[in-house]
Write an enzyme that holds these catalytic residues in place. Structure first.
Site, PDB file in Angstrom:
ATOM      1  N   LYS A  18      35.245  40.073  39.782  1.00  0.00           N
ATOM      2  CA  LYS A  18      36.527  39.512  40.214  1.00  0.00           C
ATOM      3  C   LYS A  18      37.667  40.273  39.567  1.00  0.00           C
ATOM      4  O   LYS A  18      37.507  40.964  38.556  1.00  0.00           O
ATOM      5  CB  LYS A  18      36.619  38.019  39.870  1.00  0.00           C
ATOM      6  CG  LYS A  18      36.580  37.689  38.370  1.00  0.00           C
ATOM      7  CD  LYS A  18      37.922  37.822  37.646  1.00  0.00           C
ATOM      8  CE  LYS A  18      37.816  37.510  36.170  1.00  0.00           C
ATOM      9  NZ  LYS A  18      39.041  37.893  35.404  1.00  0.00           N
ATOM     10  N   ASP A 144      34.745  30.849  33.551  1.00  0.00           N
ATOM     11  CA  ASP A 144      34.788  31.637  34.793  1.00  0.00           C
ATOM     12  C   ASP A 144      33.562  31.413  35.684  1.00  0.00           C
ATOM     13  O   ASP A 144      33.570  31.803  36.862  1.00  0.00           O
ATOM     14  CB  ASP A 144      34.882  33.133  34.472  1.00  0.00           C
ATOM     15  CG  ASP A 144      36.285  33.573  34.103  1.00  0.00           C
ATOM     16  OD1 ASP A 144      37.238  32.819  34.379  1.00  0.00           O
ATOM     17  OD2 ASP A 144      36.428  34.665  33.532  1.00  0.00           O
TER      18      ASP A 144
END
Length: 307
Positions: A18, A144
């Site tokens: 990401k 995350d």
């Protein structure tokens, strides 16, 4: 998480990295965690995770990078262990982690590998665990991980565990550049100063731009409050951003706590040209030109590693 599963055969998964299109830190909480507002975007740079069940009764890991831990210090090991314990699984599990996402680089490489392990264990043992429950397990290991299970474009709040899906980033290409140094997320947050001089990114404006499918509006609002810490120690962050912007990027930014820098481009050709320019910088060790994660886009990533 893409996977193939056949009875008696290994399970192959792609663990996507990401970038943070926007990263704002609101405050430091009394428990020591920081409250954040972030726009997260999955990109098509991925690690491969191969899971296989066996009769050893143990968890075994191997990886293509000799310096990565292959024991309980590895998030993949811990994710597998959580599912085995929660569901009383006696079979052993072997995992092969093939890294392509830069390590300690602000791209959630360890978190996305753990997310793949959670999803893979669910598939490997036909447990029928909901995505929401997998995300609950994930946040116990790292803030995350729930996002890495969900993927796509999302607003992340709280310590990162409160997720709101957003419209996908409009069609574009990302140039991802990893310098040859790494940053500790803990170090960056510990040295972050939030005061009246802090420039906070326009997260709400970016959410609005995504809703309007306005790529220029998204790029124009890129911002990361953690840059102020990392670039004090590594001027190469700003230097690489400048190279990207001079070579066709709509804008550029450091991802997460760094040191990875990415740029947004309207074409692959522009991104590849900028990648060649960045590779002339002595700090650069790895570059990748990739699409944002979008199931309708299948172009293969272009990855280059300086040796």
């Amino acid at each position: 998480m893409l996977f193939r599963s056949f009875m008696g055969q290994p399970l192959h998964l792609k663990a996507y990295g990401k970038v943070n299109l926007g990263l704002d830190v609101i405050r430091r909480r009394e428990d020591g965690y920081h409250e954040v507002r972030m726009i997260m975007q999955t990109v098509k740079l991925y690690d491969r995770i191969i899971l296989e069940r066996n009769h050893s009764g143990r968890i075994s890991l191997r990886t293509n990078l000799p310096y990565l831990p292959v024991n309980e210090k590895n998030l993949v090991y811990r994710a597998i262990d959580i599912i085995r314990r929660e569901y009383g699984i006696k079979d052993g599990v072997s995992a092969n982690i093939i890294k392509r996402i830069p390590v300690a680089a602000g791209m959630a490489g360890g978190s996305t590998d753990a997310a793949a392990a959670f999803v893979g264990m669910n598939q490997l043992f036909s447990l029928n665990i909901t995505q929401e429950k997998l995300m609950e397990y994930g946040v116990s290991l790292g803030a995350d991980i729930p996002y890495c299970i969900m993927r796509g474009t999302a607003l992340s709040e709280g310590i990162g565990e409160i997720l709101t899906p957003l419209p996908p980033v409009p069609g574009c290409w990302f140039l991802i550049v990893k310098p040859g140094f790494s940053m500790s997320t803990k170090f960056v947050y510990e040295h972050l100063t939030l005061d009246e001089h802090t420039v906070h990114p326009d997260i709400d404006g970016m959410v609005d731009a995504l809703g309007r499918r306005d790529l220029d509006g998204v790029a124009g609002r890129l911002g990361n409050v953690l840059e102020q810490v990392t670039k004090q120690h590594y001027p190469a962050i700003d230097e690489l951003k400048t190279i990207m912007n001079k070579n066709g990027a709509l804008n550029s930014l450091m991802s997460g706590s760094g040191p990875t820098v990415f740029g947004i481009f309207t074409s692959r050709e522009k991104a590849e040209n900028a990648a060649r320019a960045c590779r002339r910088h002595p700090a650069v060790r790895q570059t990748a030109v990739v699409r944002p994660f979008n199931k309708s886009l299948h172009a293969k990533p272009s990855v280059h590693t300086n040796r």
